[in-house]
Design a protein around this motif. Structure first.
Motif, PDB file in Angstrom:
ATOM      1  N   MET A 444       0.832  -1.208   0.000  1.00  0.00           N
ATOM      2  CA  MET A 444       0.000   0.000   0.000  1.00  0.00           C
ATOM      3  C   MET A 444       0.862   1.251   0.000  1.00  0.00           C
ATOM      4  N   ASN A 445       2.077   1.134   0.530  1.00  0.00           N
ATOM      5  CA  ASN A 445       2.983   2.281   0.557  1.00  0.00           C
ATOM      6  C   ASN A 445       3.273   2.798  -0.847  1.00  0.00           C
ATOM      7  N   GLU A 446       3.210   1.913  -1.861  1.00  0.00           N
ATOM      8  CA  GLU A 446       3.447   2.361  -3.238  1.00  0.00           C
ATOM      9  C   GLU A 446       2.394   3.381  -3.664  1.00  0.00           C
ATOM     10  N   GLY A 447       1.132   3.063  -3.376  1.00  0.00           N
ATOM     11  CA  GLY A 447       0.066   3.983  -3.738  1.00  0.00           C
ATOM     12  C   GLY A 447       0.158   5.285  -2.988  1.00  0.00           C
ATOM     13  N   ILE A 448       0.505   5.212  -1.695  1.00  0.00           N
ATOM     14  CA  ILE A 448       0.628   6.438  -0.903  1.00  0.00           C
ATOM     15  C   ILE A 448       1.757   7.303  -1.440  1.00  0.00           C
ATOM     16  N   GLU A 449       2.865   6.676  -1.816  1.00  0.00           N
ATOM     17  CA  GLU A 449       3.976   7.442  -2.377  1.00  0.00           C
ATOM     18  C   GLU A 449       3.562   8.113  -3.686  1.00  0.00           C
TER      19      GLU A 449
END
Length: 707
Positions: A444-449
């Motif tokens: 999910m960190n990919e989308g937040i980034e």
């Protein structure tokens, strides 16, 4: 009075076209394009347009950041200064809104979570699951009674649709005679039950109603006489009223959620003291539009507006963007909840099992495309189709848990596409997790980034600034202002309050060039009609229906672009006919039992009259009647003045113009209003009817269509 003066209609259309600017249909521009456009539109070296007078500036800020000034609002804002009023509105939590909240208590679903609302107002699928014993009946006695009625209706409907092997209906349809007799019996049953219920104390009636056999409940809620029905409903508490409507409604009662949300929106627009927050909620909902008719969004939209849009409407853009991205409503609307990584575990690809067989599931690119094209950097933001595919892969796993049961947002790592993604010149990878995202699920960190990078982009700063300036300044906003707003965006990390302050404090916003140059949408028109006349909206449901007939059904904008905020959509003869018809109906007390008092509006206008300032006297030219009326109202009429120059109707018209519009209308419009009054009244027409007509004509004037 329903027949419209054609010449007035034509005049309205022509003047609106003359005073409005024709915009691009999709004003999506990159930062570079906006900057280039700014350079091409170099301001002339001669003197800039004269700034607005203090009263005009107060009217400007009220027209743009409320749904219309109420009687006395302009004077109050002048007294406290527009700057202080705006600062106060930027902090809505400090403004008492108890009067509105009391009205909103009539709509319990506004404070429910989606699964609660769906339980209270089940859709057909939920009712079918209960009928098939796949879901239990609710334990609450009132809800149990509601589900009993819904299941009974569903079974009856299913039986009526069964076909025998010979192709004939299993249950022969009732004849007209049989239907008439059945209706007569049900009406008699309803009358008997009404007598029984009205013989009980108010707090015991619902308990008695739900104890009746299901067919009798259906007969009563369907056929109870109008006056008895209205009295009964008025004496129910809000929850009992919902139960009654749920039993009276068709199979699947989830439309009640939509009804409550839509009516509440109109009440907020008209009655809220936190006007800036409501205007910005309306703006951002339109920017991040969802369609309430899309699948389970019928029960997700309430929390979307409440917890996603309104909560962040005056915060930072990044927080708002992330909130929309983690909303079940957005995931359902743009189908991201269905998106599955082609090489993910959910598609059968297991790195631990080299023999695993890949399935045929894949990406849904709707959200990946729209989040760049419409939500952030704009259609000309410099991205490619490869970037759309990459962002869609980055956002795989962003889904919804049990959407058909009102479940929450969920990140499902099994659906997430593994591996690094090249996107907009960046490498997005799980292993490159930013420190501030360590607490989110892996992947999910990919989308937040990615969303954080989009929110910080200069292109997003320009695009969002353009849209805000287009909504609050002009359909074709001044490029220099957009550039300054974008600079504020970047300097404050997307602080919406700071961006709005840059707009409000700008010379462009304070310029006569951009005064009264925006055309009202149907919602703005209706809300302003009630606000400027201090009319309490007794039937918000009728207003919701009227907006629908005007082409702007609330929450039903199908495309992700939302509704147009520019003049081109709302300037046509049909729209103007609807508005004039509404004005006639409202002022003539013929709109949905709504009480309207033109004499009260006139009195409020008279009480607000003040002597004109020197700057106001030097402003736009006035008609002789208006000058005389103003002199009469300020007790400065010359002793030798001819009273024929200003009749009572003239004075009333002038006061109504000042009250509803905030100043004089054009000489052309004024003359036409006088002409229509002459043609549509006779010596026997009462003063009340004449005043109602004057009020309607002012509401139908070109100037009232502008803000």
């Amino acid at each position: 009075m329903r027949a419209l003066p054609v010449i007035l209609l034509v005049l309205t259309g022509l003047q609106l076209q003359a005073q409005s600017q024709k915009p691009q249909s999709r004003p999506a521009m990159s930062g570079a394009q906006v900057s280039a456009k700014s350079k091409k539109h170099v301001q002339p070296k001669d003197a800039p347009p004269a700034p607005l007078t203090p009263q005009e500036l107060a009217l400007q800020i009220l027209n743009r950041f409320t749904f219309g000034p109420r009687p006395g609002d302009v004077e109050r804002v002048v007294a406290m200064t527009p700057e202080k009023w705006f600062q106060q509105q930027l902090n809505p939590q400090t403004i008492n809104d108890d009067a509105l909240n009391k009205r909103l208590n009539e709509y319990p679903t506004l404070n429910m979570q989606p699964d609660q609302a769906l339980l209270q107002f089940p859709d057909r699928g939920t009712v079918q699951a209960v009928a098939d014993n796949k879901r239990p009946y609710p334990s609450d006695p009132n809800l149990y009674a509601l589900y009993e009625v819904q299941v009974y209706k569903l079974n009856r409907d299913n039986e009526s649709k069964k076909i025998n092997a010979d192709g004939k209906p299993a249950v022969p349809p009732a004849t007209d005679t049989e239907l008439a007799e059945r209706k007569k019996q049900d009406q008699a049953t309803a009358a008997r039950i009404a007598g029984d219920l009205f013989g009980l104390p108010k707090e015991q009636r619902m308990a008695a109603l739900i104890q009746l056999p299901v067919p009798e409940r259906i007969a009563f809620t369907t056929y109870v006489a109008g006056d008895q029905r209205n009295l009964l409903i008025s004496q129910f508490n809000p929850r009992e009223r919902e139960l009654f409507n749920g039993m009276a409604g068709n199979i699947g009662a989830s439309y009640q959620i939509i009804n409550e949300l839509s009516q509440a929106k109109m009440l907020r627009a008209i009655l809220s003291e936190r006007q800036l927050q409501e205007v910005m909620t309306d703006f951002w909902f339109n920017h991040f539009n969802i369609y309430i008719g899309k699948d389970s969004d019928q029960w997700y939209t309430t929390t979307y507006e409440r917890d996603t849009i309104r909560k962040h409407a005056l915060g930072r853009f990044r927080d708002l963007l992330l909130a929309t991205a983690t909303s079940p409503a957005m995931m359902v609307y743009l189908d991201n909840w269905l998106s599955i990584g082609p090489d993910s575990l959910a598609n059968g690809v297991n790195p631990a099992n080299p023999g695993s067989k890949k399935g045929n599931k894949g990406l849904n690119e709707n959200y990946g495309r729209e989040i760049m094209e419409l939500h952030t950097i704009g259609v000309n933001g410099g991205y490619s189709q490869a970037d759309v595919t990459a962002l869609s892969a980055i956002l795989t796993g962003w889904t919804v848990d049990r959407p058909n049961q009102g479940g929450p947002f969920l990140f499902d790592s099994k659906r997430h596409e593994p591996g690094a993604k090249e996107w907009l010149g960046h490498t997005i990878d799980i292993t490159a997790t930013p420190a501030n995202n360590l607490n989110v699920p892996v992947g999910m960190n990919e989308g937040i980034e990615a969303l954080t990078l989009l929110a910080a982009s200069p292109r997003t700063a320009h695009f969002i600034s353009y849209k805000l300036a287009q909504r609050f300044v002009a359909d074709e906003p001044p490029p220099a202002l957009v550039d300054r707003m974008a600079a504020t965006y970047l300097a404050t990390d997307g602080d919406i309050k700071a961006i709005l302050l840059t707009l409000v404090q700008s010379p462009e916003f304070n310029s006569r060039k951009y005064f009264r140059n925006k055309v009202k949408t149907p919602m703005e028109f209706l809300a302003s009609a009630f606000r400027t006349t201090a009319t309490d909206p007794a039937n918000p449901g009728a207003l919701v229906n009227t907006i629908k007939t005007m082409g702007m059904p609330l929450y039903y904008a199908l495309p992700p672009t939302g509704y147009y905020i520019t003049a081109d959509k709302w300037m046509n003869s049909s729209a103007l006919v609807d508005r004039l018809n509404f004005a006639y109906a409202l002022t003539g007390n013929k709109f949905a039992n709504q009480k309207f008092d033109s004499a009260h509006v006139l009195a409020l206008g008279l009480m607000a009259q003040t002597a004109p300032s020197a700057s106001a006297q030097q402003s736009a030219p006035r008609t002789s009647q208006a000058k005389y009326a103003e002199a009469v109202l300020t007790k400065d009429a010359p002793s030798n003045a001819n009273p024929v120059e200003a009749t009572g109707s003239d004075i009333a018209l002038h006061v109504l113009e000042a009250t509803l519009i905030g100043g004089d209308v054009s000489t052309q419009t004024n003359e036409l209003i006088h002409k229509q009054v002459t043609e549509l009244t006779t010596p026997t027409t009462s003063s009340t009817d004449t005043l109602n007509l004057l009020t309607a004509l002012v509401m139908g004037s070109p100037e009232f269509q502008l803000r």
